[in-house]
Design a protein around this motif. Sequence first.
Motif, PDB file in Angstrom:
ATOM      1  N   ARG B 241       0.822  -1.211   0.000  1.00  0.00           N
ATOM      2  CA  ARG B 241       0.000   0.000   0.000  1.00  0.00           C
ATOM      3  C   ARG B 241       0.858   1.264   0.000  1.00  0.00           C
ATOM      4  N   VAL B 242       2.149   1.076  -0.004  1.00  0.00           N
ATOM      5  CA  VAL B 242       3.038   2.242  -0.066  1.00  0.00           C
ATOM      6  C   VAL B 242       3.665   2.257  -1.452  1.00  0.00           C
ATOM      7  N   ARG B 243       3.348   3.276  -2.198  1.00  0.00           N
ATOM      8  CA  ARG B 243       3.803   3.346  -3.581  1.00  0.00           C
ATOM      9  C   ARG B 243       4.791   4.501  -3.708  1.00  0.00           C
ATOM     10  N   VAL B 244       5.972   4.196  -4.222  1.00  0.00           N
ATOM     11  CA  VAL B 244       6.982   5.242  -4.405  1.00  0.00           C
ATOM     12  C   VAL B 244       7.242   5.395  -5.897  1.00  0.00           C
ATOM     13  N   ILE B 245       6.999   6.605  -6.387  1.00  0.00           N
ATOM     14  CA  ILE B 245       7.193   6.885  -7.804  1.00  0.00           C
ATOM     15  C   ILE B 245       8.383   7.833  -7.927  1.00  0.00           C
ATOM     16  N   VAL B 246       9.315   7.467  -8.774  1.00  0.00           N
ATOM     17  CA  VAL B 246      10.507   8.309  -8.931  1.00  0.00           C
ATOM     18  C   VAL B 246      10.584   8.809 -10.366  1.00  0.00           C
ATOM     19  N   PRO B 247      10.239  10.057 -10.601  1.00  0.00           N
ATOM     20  CA  PRO B 247      10.405  10.597 -11.953  1.00  0.00           C
ATOM     21  C   PRO B 247      11.890  10.856 -12.207  1.00  0.00           C
ATOM     22  N   PHE B 248      12.230  11.632 -13.207  1.00  0.00           N
ATOM     23  CA  PHE B 248      13.646  11.954 -13.414  1.00  0.00           C
ATOM     24  C   PHE B 248      14.204  12.613 -12.158  1.00  0.00           C
ATOM     25  N   VAL B 249      15.457  12.330 -11.889  1.00  0.00           N
ATOM     26  CA  VAL B 249      16.093  12.896 -10.707  1.00  0.00           C
ATOM     27  C   VAL B 249      17.271  13.750 -11.166  1.00  0.00           C
ATOM     28  N   GLY B 250      17.335  14.968 -10.647  1.00  0.00           N
ATOM     29  CA  GLY B 250      18.384  15.903 -11.068  1.00  0.00           C
ATOM     30  C   GLY B 250      19.599  15.840 -10.183  1.00  0.00           C
ATOM     31  N   GLY B 251      20.176  14.673 -10.082  1.00  0.00           N
ATOM     32  CA  GLY B 251      21.404  14.522  -9.304  1.00  0.00           C
ATOM     33  C   GLY B 251      21.120  13.956  -7.928  1.00  0.00           C
ATOM     34  N   GLY B 252      21.896  12.973  -7.537  1.00  0.00           N
ATOM     35  CA  GLY B 252      21.718  12.372  -6.216  1.00  0.00           C
ATOM     36  C   GLY B 252      23.042  12.307  -5.480  1.00  0.00           C
TER      37      GLY B 252
END
Lengths: 289, 752
Positions: B241-252
């Motif tokens: 029930r926990v949904r993590v959506i990761v769009p483009f990431v600008g540096g990590g």
Amino acid sequence: MLPSPFEFERPSTITDAVRAFGDSGDGMFYSGGTELLLAMKLRVIHTDRLIDIKSILGLDRIALTDANDIEIGARCTHNKIARDPVIRQYVPALSSLCANVANIRVRSVGTIGGNLCFGEPHADPPTMLAALDARLVLQGASGTRLVHVDDFIKSELETVREPDELLTVIVFPRPTGPVTYRRFKHGERPSVNVAMVWSMDAAASTITSARVRVGALGSRPQPLKGVEDALRGLSVAEVRPAIEAVLPTALDELEVNEDRHGAADYKRHLARVLLLRNADEAIAAGWSA
Amino acid sequence: MSGIDNMGSVRPDLIEKVTGRAEYVTDLTVPGMLHGFVVRSPAVHARIVSIDSSVARSMDGVVDVLIGEDVASFGNWGVVLKDRPIIATDRVRYVGEPVAVVIAGTIEIAENAAELVDVEYEDLPRATTIQEALAEEAPLIHEHHENLEDFYFRGGARPTENSNIFHTYRSCVGDVDAAEAAAAFIHEDHFTFPAISHFAMEPHAVIADFRGDSLTVWAGAQTPSAVQKVLSRLFGLRLARVRVIVPFVGGGFGGKASVKIEPLVAAASWKVQRPVRVAQSIAESMLTCRRLGADITIRTAVDAEGRIIANSAKLLLDGGAYSDTGSAVATKSANRIMGPYVVPNVRLEACAVYTNTVPGAAFRSIGGPQAVWAKESHMDNVAAAIGMDPAEFRLLNLASRGERIRPDLRALDMDMSELMGRVTQSFASEVKASDRQERGLAVAATDPANTPISNAIVRLKIDGSILVSVSSIEVGQGAHATMGRIAAQTLKQPISAVTVLRTDTSVAPYDWGTGASRSTVVVGLSVESAALDAADQILEMVADVWELPRENLLFVEGGVSTGSEVLTFHQIFHRSLGVDSGEVIGRGAITPRSKKGALAESPLFWETSAGLAEIVVDEDTGEIHVPRYASAADVGRVINRVAAEGQDEGAAIMGLGHALYEVLEFEDGQPINATPIDYSIPRISDVPPVFDTILVENGDGPGPGGAKGMGEGAILPVAPAIANALFSTYGIRITDLPMTPEKVWRALQKRN
Ligand SMILES: Cc1cc2nc3c(=O)[nH]c(=O)nc-3n(C[C@H](O)[C@H](O)[C@H](O)COP(=O)(O)OP(=O)(O)OC[C@H]3O[C@@H](n4cnc5c(N)ncnc54)[C@H](O)[C@@H]3O)c2cc1C
């Protein structure tokens, strides 16, 4: 990282701009906004009203007058000054200073007037303009006055300008000798800078007077009186030993802040290095009247 | 690149980026979304006496204000030690710690109202440096230590009760004391390394949408599964029930690894039961996490021939106010200080220490830059002390391919002498930048925590198009394009047939996360195996329906060759299923048991690099210029050359940053340059004009086609290489970073 709410006006004349302050006297001129908006977003500057001066015509002219003065409008961007033919011809050192101030974004919208009026000690143009003996034209509700750059900056981020006085023009005599400028920076802004302006006699062989300013060390550009005195009346060949003889004492007299840009002894030393490099450049350049 | 023909080979994410279509978290809006602005502690270490949010709450447009007591009952969270409240409750431990979140209809209203939240603090004794934190009477920054074993990494932390030490790692091989007693020469050095900001162009930004017993989070998270797990445990939600959506990431760069502001934003959404977005500024992200500073003592004993017979090191790491993954950083710093050398007797100790400063976190090659800075500077000091050439001293002591640096770590899988030779050659062969000999060398071998746990799904559709689904994030490194390429190559289909889905934990299968140079190898292997599984299902259909022997069947572009004809995927599906539709779903899983256990031993591969720097110093000002740099890495096999070189160059320039410019400064705990104006990173004009990247390919890595991981190693040698050039040419030894002009000038003054 957003400014607190403010009103916005865009007058098209100087009179309207000055009048926009109204009775409250509250507000700030907004030119390129490169300092102002940043400070407002960081919420270290709060103002209720921004008076945008971009629509005022005629504030970005550069000209050599009949009186042999160079005039630079306060709304001139660093880029504009860097590329201007008059500046390139008569004060190439100012052109290259402006070509290397800050970064490309700041240079294309940030203005010379905004730079002076912000009163940031770690700045390039004030040192150079003070050495050029520039005067600033301030226009306010009670009229117009002229202030020497040397007297303009009072202390860090503080100038003698009244809030409703608009800086319109910067005026300085066309140089009659080599103008040299150097800065040292490691990071965003200059740690130390030195400007030196020589006036030469008609034969271009003797220095009739010299103006030397060291910037960024204290709250405003400081003269190196000892060096200026020593240079007066010298021929170019005598310059280097003369400077070296008086330099230690002259440097000791400077007010030097210890800050993130370095400890006092280091920055004094850098002032020495920059000054001697300026001198070498001025000597090598030669001068023909 | 010539014309449209080649567009197919351009990374799809790059096209989206240059056309402005690529979506980052701040480009998204969720219906009903509110905006949160974080009120941060101005105090270094203080008790919160009271929080008055009534005025802020009464502002038009303000929906609510989240404070600690709202969510205190959820307890603490962490990924190694459970030491972190969702938001400060009774106490703040560093300047910048969140104390309230103002939630409003617009970001402007939220920020304006944030100024009206009135917090009263009562200062507590502080410990702002490693030394202060270890002092006899040091205030305890955390009273208890709650360890989570095997939660994020294998193992956990080893905290010392009633102290600020939250982790100690020790490793001993042989007998250092005995070896030192017999040594011809012993040399000891001390080095420090500062806190460094990750400085990603995209600061932390999160949208959280809490709805009853489910939670959706959009975040630029490097490890979505860790975010999912922490949120699930913290709020008592089922993982599904926990949904993590990761769009483009600008540096990590590690600054978005493990878990950062997601619990805070989720709590804000929980409070108002509406979606809430918090988009930090870079300045706020500089107060969110940073690289751990270090204080390192290192000692080497050599025999009469210059062979290293014993090595010991003690590393103290400044972990900041909350541990995050600082314990792993400490452990890795100890492993990484060994370097690619064979040393029979080794004694290592690393401690991670709490201080009242911005929390430490993983950062490109965790613990590596700190350790290699000390180690490789020290190597040149030892060489000089015994009168040996530093390169010869290294060559004499290098571990060779197949040799173990330490018994509990995989044998070295490369030749460091080859990398040294290649960087030296690079300087000799190219047009001379100058005739100067102001050069310094450094090498590094690191053991990435690459965790061989990953899953992938590869779906082959009736028209030959392919969908790849993985949890790897696209952070500019090109992981998605690489996964697509691996799927295409395995299935013998053109790259243009492949689509890689955006990261979404409700679609993509479990993976450990994007970091530790692991994706190409570990996730790549799972994609390869998923593609093979899909291929298997197709071949099975053909063999069955056409009644052909499987060994004659071959994948070709668009279908399967039977030897006599090519069956299109269309024909295969149509005839097998009876309708003109369908797909096969290939599943690939990598576990420590995969490949007959070959992936279980740590590290999966060694991430190695050598760097050679040429410098010119302005002796009047102390300023260092680097006109030329060569970087070499053994990467096994290059999958995408432009991306691989970009990773290597980027890492090296990041190394140049901490070598010459960067330090996140604290004065008695107060950050003094935590803004992008005051914090300097290298600019394009600071990049060495001659920069050579050498990628050695022997096809001997564990990944697809023999690839090893890369992208972190090149950050390591830069600082010590420059320092070694300063040492050999100018006779000065800088022992703390960055090597600012003032430091160099002072050292030159002292030498004279
Ligand atoms: C990242 C960065 C780096 C920089 N680096 C350097 C550097 O290396 N060296 C350097 O010298 N400078 C540097 N600067 C400063 C830069 O030169 C100034 O920001 C710019 O020139 C200011 O001009 P502006 O038109 O944007 O001023 P604004 O931001 O619009 O105004 C600045 C101040 O001046 C007042 N003001 C503006 N114009 C007038 C006027 N005509 N009359 C009266 N008051 C006025 C405003 O009210 C305000 O208080 C840097 C700035 C930035 C942001």
